[in-house]
Design an enzyme around this catalytic site. Structure first.
Site, mmCIF file in Angstrom:
data_model
loop_
_atom_site.group_PDB
_atom_site.id
_atom_site.type_symbol
_atom_site.label_atom_id
_atom_site.label_comp_id
_atom_site.label_asym_id
_atom_site.label_seq_id
_atom_site.Cartn_x
_atom_site.Cartn_y
_atom_site.Cartn_z
ATOM 1 N N SER A 32 0.909 -1.124 0.106
ATOM 2 C CA SER A 32 0.109 -0.024 -0.052
ATOM 3 C C SER A 32 0.788 1.178 -0.099
ATOM 4 C CB SER A 32 -1.072 0.021 1.038
ATOM 5 O OG SER A 32 -1.459 1.304 1.331
ATOM 6 N N TYR A 87 -1.003 -0.716 9.969
ATOM 7 C CA TYR A 87 -1.249 -0.744 8.542
ATOM 8 C C TYR A 87 0.114 -0.367 7.877
ATOM 9 C CZ TYR A 87 -3.486 -0.916 3.942
ATOM 10 O OH TYR A 87 -4.050 -1.310 2.685
HETATM 11 P P1 NDP Z 1 -11.254 -5.840 1.330
HETATM 12 O O1 NDP Z 1 -11.454 -5.232 2.690
HETATM 13 O O2 NDP Z 1 -12.487 -5.228 0.459
HETATM 14 O O3 NDP Z 1 -11.078 -7.303 1.067
HETATM 15 C C1 NDP Z 1 -10.225 -7.899 1.983
HETATM 16 C C2 NDP Z 1 -10.091 -9.184 1.298
HETATM 17 O O4 NDP Z 1 -9.022 -9.998 1.967
HETATM 18 C C3 NDP Z 1 -11.246 -9.990 1.095
HETATM 19 O O5 NDP Z 1 -11.323 -10.691 -0.093
HETATM 20 C C4 NDP Z 1 -11.210 -10.982 2.361
HETATM 21 O O6 NDP Z 1 -12.012 -12.181 2.247
HETATM 22 C C5 NDP Z 1 -9.580 -11.263 2.542
HETATM 23 N N1 NDP Z 1 -9.210 -11.392 3.763
HETATM 24 C C6 NDP Z 1 -8.998 -10.808 4.721
HETATM 25 N N2 NDP Z 1 -8.848 -11.564 5.895
HETATM 26 C C7 NDP Z 1 -8.410 -12.954 5.079
HETATM 27 C C8 NDP Z 1 -7.793 -14.149 5.899
HETATM 28 N N3 NDP Z 1 -7.383 -14.178 7.082
HETATM 29 N N4 NDP Z 1 -7.839 -15.001 5.005
HETATM 30 C C9 NDP Z 1 -8.149 -15.200 3.696
HETATM 31 N N5 NDP Z 1 -8.645 -13.886 3.072
HETATM 32 C C10 NDP Z 1 -8.941 -12.878 4.081
HETATM 33 O O7 NDP Z 1 -9.913 -5.008 0.628
HETATM 34 P P2 NDP Z 1 -9.552 -4.191 -0.648
HETATM 35 O O8 NDP Z 1 -10.064 -4.836 -1.900
HETATM 36 O O9 NDP Z 1 -9.913 -2.910 -0.502
HETATM 37 O O10 NDP Z 1 -8.077 -4.339 -0.416
HETATM 38 C C11 NDP Z 1 -7.190 -5.554 -1.139
HETATM 39 C C12 NDP Z 1 -5.749 -5.424 -0.826
HETATM 40 O O11 NDP Z 1 -5.316 -4.202 -1.243
HETATM 41 C C13 NDP Z 1 -5.536 -5.724 0.752
HETATM 42 O O12 NDP Z 1 -4.254 -5.908 1.041
HETATM 43 C C14 NDP Z 1 -5.371 -4.176 1.161
HETATM 44 O O13 NDP Z 1 -4.688 -3.816 2.231
HETATM 45 C C15 NDP Z 1 -4.901 -3.520 -0.082
HETATM 46 N N6 NDP Z 1 -4.934 -2.095 -0.262
HETATM 47 C C16 NDP Z 1 -6.313 -1.571 -0.246
HETATM 48 C C17 NDP Z 1 -6.329 -0.200 -0.782
HETATM 49 C C18 NDP Z 1 -7.715 0.348 -0.659
HETATM 50 O O14 NDP Z 1 -7.997 1.480 -0.846
HETATM 51 N N7 NDP Z 1 -8.749 -0.242 -0.554
HETATM 52 C C19 NDP Z 1 -5.414 0.725 -0.924
HETATM 53 C C20 NDP Z 1 -3.991 -0.060 -0.890
HETATM 54 C C21 NDP Z 1 -3.877 -1.197 -0.548
HETATM 55 P P3 NDP Z 1 -13.002 -12.433 3.266
HETATM 56 O O15 NDP Z 1 -14.315 -12.651 2.561
HETATM 57 O O16 NDP Z 1 -12.668 -14.003 3.862
HETATM 58 O O17 NDP Z 1 -13.024 -11.429 4.616
#
Ligand code: NDP
Length: 256
Positions: free
Chosen positions: A139, A152
């Protein structure tokens, strides 16, 4: 030649769904994961509608055994050429001294250990085949701090260090490792971060939201598809000289 297989953790929504779509459009059969496999249905439908191929599997990135089982299940589908460690949690938003140690740990375990467990499970197969592309979704916050986002930021910077070391370690095996650093991506998670930022700084929602778009010279948030496109590029033969990098997809906001 057989169809390449790609894995995307957290492929059920948000950025992971967009990455899954982009990789499927580039011709890969994509395995998209979530903890509850039924929640991947929307992604499967979107890929199907785009004329691509995707499969849903369940895993918990915090559990090493779950990731080893996942790697074995994916291997049944075909040899994996791309692994995108996208799953993550936003973690708590508060001044550091107010953060509960359990919330800190949960953020680090999901966002750092999760990448470790994911890559660790898939690397042996890639070494055997002498090729592969590992992509971790870090990120911009790892590089350009945001108020109240210490756990984070620490986690996402750790991911960059992890990827750089991996690039060194795995280069001789023909495996590339890169991080992608999105800025604020339009969607529910950023709305939540904006809300918590506003609370933590005692400012209004509009002011907190404006802070995100004003930081971009393009005056915009990043779209999830724009992150997906960069991942598809890193997975492709156009990126064979790119390893150990942390590519910003921040609409320029990382500069400020
Ligand atoms: P979301 O919060 O919408 O989704 C998170 C995803 O991670 C879900 O698919 C969730 O699945 C999965 N997940 C969380 N915990 C676990 C776990 N323990 N085991 C398996 N799967 C898990 O996230 P975003 O789409 O916003 O972000 C995706 C990535 O991008 C992340 O790494 C985030 O840090 C990064 N990011 C996001 C930004 C943003 O502005 N949104 C900016 C920069 C980076 P489940 O249904 O199982 O919870």
């Amino acid at each position: 030649m057989s169809t390449p297989v790609a894995l995307v953790t957290g492929g059920n929504r948000g950025i992971g769904q967009a990455i899954t779509l982009a990789l499927a459009r580039s011709g890969a059969t994509v395995v998209a994961t979530a903890r509850d496999v039924a929640t991947v249905d929307d992604t499967l439908k979107a890929v199907h509608d785009a004329g691509g191929a995707a499969v849903a599997l369940g895993c918990d990135v915090r559990e090493p055994g779950s990731m080893v089982e996942l790697a074995a299940a994916v291997d049944e589908i075909g040899p994996v050429s791309t692994v995108v460690a996208n799953a993550g949690t936003a973690g708590p938003t508060a001044p550091l001294h107010e953060i509960d140690p359990d919330d800190w740990r949960d953020c680090l375990v999901t966002d750092v250990d999760g990448v470790f467990h994911t890559f660790r499970a898939f690397i042996p197969g890639m070494i055997e085949r002498g090729s592969g592309s590992l992509i971790a979704i870090s990120s911009m916050t790892g590089k350009r701090p945001l108020h109240g986002r210490t756990p984070y930021a620490a986690a996402k910077m750790a991911v960059i260090g992890l990827v750089r070391s991996l690039a060194l370690e795995l280069g001789p095996h023909g495996i590339r490792a890169n991080a992608v650093c999105p800025g604020a991506v339009a969607g529910p998670r950023i709305e939540d971060v904006i809300r918590r930022q506003a609370e933590s700084r005692g400012i209004g929602l509009d002011e907190a939201r404006a802070g995100f778009t004003a930081a971009s010279p393009l005056g915009k948030l990043v779209e999830a598809d724009e992150v997906g496109a960069v991942c598809a590029f890193l997975a492709s033969d156009a990126a064979t000289a790119i390893t150990g990098e942390d590519l910003n997809v921040s609409a320029g906001a990382v500069m400020y």
